[in-house]
Design a protein around this motif. Structure first.
Motif, PDB file in Angstrom:
ATOM      1  N   TRP A   1       0.741  -1.096  -0.232  1.00 57.56           N
ATOM      2  CA  TRP A   1      -0.076   0.011  -0.049  1.00 57.56           C
ATOM      3  C   TRP A   1       0.894   1.123  -0.064  1.00 57.56           C
ATOM      4  CZ3 TRP A   1      -5.372   0.374   0.106  1.00 57.56           C
ATOM      5  CH2 TRP A   1      -6.116  -0.530  -0.021  1.00 57.56           C
ATOM      6  N   ILE A   2       0.426   2.321  -0.541  1.00 53.63           N
ATOM      7  CA  ILE A   2       1.124   3.550  -0.741  1.00 53.63           C
ATOM      8  C   ILE A   2       0.302   4.811  -0.092  1.00 53.63           C
ATOM      9  CG2 ILE A   2       2.253   5.408  -2.150  1.00 53.63           C
ATOM     10  CD1 ILE A   2       2.586   2.846  -4.044  1.00 53.63           C
ATOM     11  N   LEU A   3       0.708   5.451   0.775  1.00 56.64           N
ATOM     12  CA  LEU A   3       0.015   6.814   1.173  1.00 56.64           C
ATOM     13  C   LEU A   3       0.818   7.831   0.620  1.00 56.64           C
ATOM     14  CD1 LEU A   3      -1.991   8.038   3.195  1.00 56.64           C
ATOM     15  CD2 LEU A   3      -0.275   8.411   4.784  1.00 56.64           C
ATOM     16  N   GLU A   4       0.166   8.659  -0.188  1.00 57.05           N
ATOM     17  CA  GLU A   4       0.894   9.972  -0.867  1.00 57.05           C
ATOM     18  C   GLU A   4       0.419  11.224  -0.240  1.00 57.05           C
ATOM     19  OE1 GLU A   4       1.294  11.315  -5.604  1.00 57.05           O
ATOM     20  OE2 GLU A   4      -0.278   9.814  -4.878  1.00 57.05           O
ATOM     21  N   VAL A   5       1.360  11.794   0.166  1.00 56.74           N
ATOM     22  CA  VAL A   5       1.329  13.078   0.935  1.00 56.74           C
ATOM     23  C   VAL A   5       2.566  14.100   0.491  1.00 56.74           C
ATOM     24  CG1 VAL A   5       0.419  11.836   3.111  1.00 56.74           C
ATOM     25  CG2 VAL A   5       2.991  12.458   2.891  1.00 56.74           C
ATOM     26  N   ASP A   6       1.960  15.396   0.649  1.00 55.20           N
ATOM     27  CA  ASP A   6       2.730  16.678   0.380  1.00 55.20           C
ATOM     28  C   ASP A   6       3.549  16.966   1.635  1.00 55.20           C
ATOM     29  OD1 ASP A   6       1.812  16.313  -2.410  1.00 55.20           O
ATOM     30  OD2 ASP A   6       0.020  17.745  -1.826  1.00 55.20           O
ATOM     31  N   ALA A   7       4.485  17.689   1.410  1.00 57.18           N
ATOM     32  CA  ALA A   7       5.430  18.204   2.347  1.00 57.18           C
ATOM     33  C   ALA A   7       4.584  19.251   3.071  1.00 57.18           C
ATOM     34  CB  ALA A   7       6.429  18.937   1.521  1.00 57.18           C
ATOM     35  N   ASP A   8       3.598  19.948   2.716  1.00 57.63           N
ATOM     36  CA  ASP A   8       2.903  20.776   3.669  1.00 57.63           C
ATOM     37  C   ASP A   8       1.708  19.851   4.506  1.00 57.63           C
ATOM     38  OD1 ASP A   8       1.400  20.352   1.559  1.00 57.63           O
ATOM     39  OD2 ASP A   8       1.002  22.413   1.149  1.00 57.63           O
TER      40      ASP A   8
END
Length: 254
Positions: free
Chosen positions: A74-81
């Motif tokens: 599984w992948i959780l894709e988040v941004d730096a903010d």
């Protein structure tokens, strides 16, 4: 089930440490740095992340490169903010252990400075729910510069709404307006790439309908002046993109 946390960033040395510090519940952290010239690479290495550096003209391409670098089920894709609270991390781990779906949407709590703004987001200018938790192989970004489309393999599962990701979307009003300027410039380039920038009449209609939808349909009026500002930005995004492509094609043509 192994979980990879994916962060795609560019010159985010100020915000990247806090983001990575909230991802310890993942089995692997992958950081993609697009043409970064600050200390982001050193920060990622110090956090024990797998680091992928390069230069990608299109947002979709660099996000797909990051997904390909992940090894988790599984992948959780988040941004730096963005910051993932511990309660949500635990909820994610429990969900992927039993889920039969291909992807799940996760609640997003948007902050301007220290103010949480719950209502009014939409129209490609913000969202309160994103499909960022997915099985490897289920998600593919299309080749566009801003807000690229998505292609999915498999069905959507239950939504995670009990706890939200803290998204520090803008520092203040000026930061919000700078984001509108960046987004519309990138979209203008996409429109010129496509060879069809649309019409003024259609984009004026979109300005009206998007502004109304965010202010009324998405209850932006509950946020007072902030809701009005967000609704106007959401409505202006397609109109400004069109005007930049129409009036200044030499500045925005790829």
């Amino acid at each position: 089930m192994r979980l990879s946390a994916l962060v795609v960033a560019r010159n985010e040395e100020a915000r990247l440490p806090a983001c990575l510090a909230t991802l310890g519940f993942a089995d692997e952290i992958v950081v993609v740095l697009d043409r970064s010239t600050d200390a982001s690479a050193e920060i990622a290495r110090a956090a024990g992340a797998v680091l992928l550096e390069g230069g990608w003209a299109l947002e979709g391409e660099r996000r797909n490169a990051g997904i390909a670098a992940c090894t988790g089920d599984w992948i959780l894709e988040v941004d730096a903010d963005e910051r993932v609270p511990p309660e949500l991390g635990a909820e994610i781990r429990a969900l992927i252990a039993r889920s039969s779906a291909a992807f799940h949407r996760v609640r997003i709590d948007n902050y301007v400075g220290e103010r949480l703004i719950l209502h009014g987001w939409g129209g490609s200018f913000g969202t309160t729910l994103k499909p960022i938790l997915f099985r490897r192989g289920a998600k593919h970004w299309r080749s566009q510069r801003v807000h690229p489309g998505l292609d999915w393999t498999g069905a959507e599962g239950e939504r995670l709404t009990a706890h939200g990701i803290r998204h520090e979307v803008d520092r203040d009003i000026s930061d919000m307006l700078r984001r509108l300027d960046r987004y519309s410039s990138a979209k203008a380039a996409d429109l010129l790439d496509q060879g069809d920038i649309g019409t003024l009449a259609n984009n004026v209609r979109r300005f009206i309908s998007r502004t109304f939808k965010c202010l009324i349909g998405r209850k932006g009026y509950k946020e007072g002046g902030w809701g009005l500002l967000i609704a106007l930005c959401a409505g202006l995004f397609p109109l400004l993109s069109y005007l930049k492509a129409k009036l200044e094609p030499e500045r925005h043509r790829p």
